[in-house]
Design an enzyme around this catalytic site. Structure first.
Site, short mmCIF file in Angstrom:
data_model
loop_
_atom_site.label_atom_id
_atom_site.label_comp_id
_atom_site.label_asym_id
_atom_site.label_seq_id
_atom_site.Cartn_x
_atom_site.Cartn_y
_atom_site.Cartn_z
N ASP A 136 0.83 -1.20 0.00
CA ASP A 136 0.00 0.00 0.00
C ASP A 136 0.87 1.27 0.00
OD1 ASP A 136 -2.53 1.13 0.01
OD2 ASP A 136 -2.67 1.21 2.19
N GLY A 146 -6.74 8.13 8.05
CA GLY A 146 -6.79 8.46 9.47
C GLY A 146 -8.23 8.60 9.93
N HIS A 201 -9.93 4.86 -1.15
CA HIS A 201 -8.98 4.97 -0.03
C HIS A 201 -9.66 5.66 1.14
CE1 HIS A 201 -4.98 3.73 -1.60
NE2 HIS A 201 -5.69 3.72 -2.71
N VAL A 232 -9.32 -0.45 4.13
CA VAL A 232 -9.57 -0.19 5.55
C VAL A 232 -8.25 -0.39 6.30
CG1 VAL A 232 -10.83 -0.90 7.62
CG2 VAL A 232 -11.96 -0.99 5.39
#
Ligand SMILES: [Zn+2]
Length: 291
Positions: free
Chosen positions: A82, A182, A215, A238
């Site tokens: 990622d 976040g 995302h 996730v």
């Protein structure tokens, strides 16, 4: 059957209007929890590791765990790197056995993003069995060592996206549409659904056929998730949710059992907590029974 690259898996998801959960893991317990849940729910799966855990645990170790878990699982599973912004490390992970690589050169200007992304695409395609995800526009927030402020975040232009996908030859595309990494500062972040829909139609209505990625999946409301999937989101990332579950569950267990020194019990509790979150996401994404 279980080791596959992502493109075919995600094209099926695009056609049948569900999304494959792509879950970021930082250790063995999380990887086991994710795979076990996906097997129980018969859901196709993407295991993800970002750059920091890949460096810390070593790409070959992560790939070996992945292969061991995937070999015996009766579902298709990919291993995805990622948000890597270094071309050379993308190549290291592809060599080590990751089946999908995300080169994130989205902070570069358009032509440099194309150049770096294409270099990774050429390398991975030559290797064979390794697909590549690219990003255009920037997703705000913090993912691993990639930090983007809201001011810096630029949404992806659909026409430019088509050009980007065409010129790079990527297999999977991540458009920036207002989601963030976040924890969201608001319960209702401003997501540009129209931009996402237009991008999906342009790319998947063309000869290219490249599945789209969402995302910053943690914290979006269920109706928002379902809408993004209906509009063409085929891979749903996730990460933050699983980090919080790991840390909070560990903290709560140790706080309540301060005199106990049995790591196995901590692991078991964490694993059950992660499994519950994975089951939630797979249910919401509609991928149960699709393996
Ligand atoms: Zn991301």
């Amino acid at each position: 059957m279980a080791i596959v690259d992502a493109k075919a898996m995600l094209l099926k998801a695009t056609e049948e209007k569900y999304a494959v959960g792509a879950f970021n893991c930082t250790n063995l317990i999380q990887m086991e929890a994710v795979v076990e849940t996906a097997v129980e729910l018969k859901a196709p799966l993407i295991l993800q590791a970002s750059v920091a855990p890949s460096v810390f645990l070593k790409p070959r170790v992560i790939a070996a765990i992945y292969r061991t878990l995937a070999d015996s699982a009766p579902i298709p599973i990919c291993l995805h790197l990622d948000h890597c912004n270094e071309v050379e490390f993308c190549k290291v992970c592809a060599d080590a056995g990751y089946t999908n690589i995300m080169i994130d050169a989205s902070k570069q200007d358009f032509s440099e993003n194309i150049r770096q992304t294409k270099e990774v695409v050429d390398y991975c395609h030559q290797l064979g069995g390794v697909s590549v995800e690219g990003e255009l526009g920037t997703v705000s927030g913090v993912e691993d060592q990639v930090r983007v402020s809201e001011d810096e975040a630029a949404l992806c232009d659909p026409e430019q996206a088509l050009d980007f996908v065409d010129q790079t030859g990527i297999d999977i595309f991540a458009p920036a549409i207002g989601t963030a990494h976040g924890v969201y500062k608001t319960k209702f972040p401003k997501i540009d659904f129209e931009r996402f829909e237009k991008t999906a139609k342009l790319i998947n209505g063309s000869k290219l056929r490249v599945p789209l990625v969402v995302h910053g999946g943690t914290g979006l409301q269920p109706d928002v998730v379902k809408k993004l999937v209906a509009l063409g989101g085929a891979k749903y990332n996730v990460s933050t949710d699983l980090k919080h579950t790991l840390i909070d569950t560990t903290y709560d267990y140790i706080s309540a059992h301060r005199q106990e020194y049995n790591p196995g019990k901590v692991d078991k509790t964490v694993k059950e907590a992660i499994k519950a979150r994975i089951a939630y996401w797979i249910g919401l994404l509609g991928s149960a029974g699709k393996a």
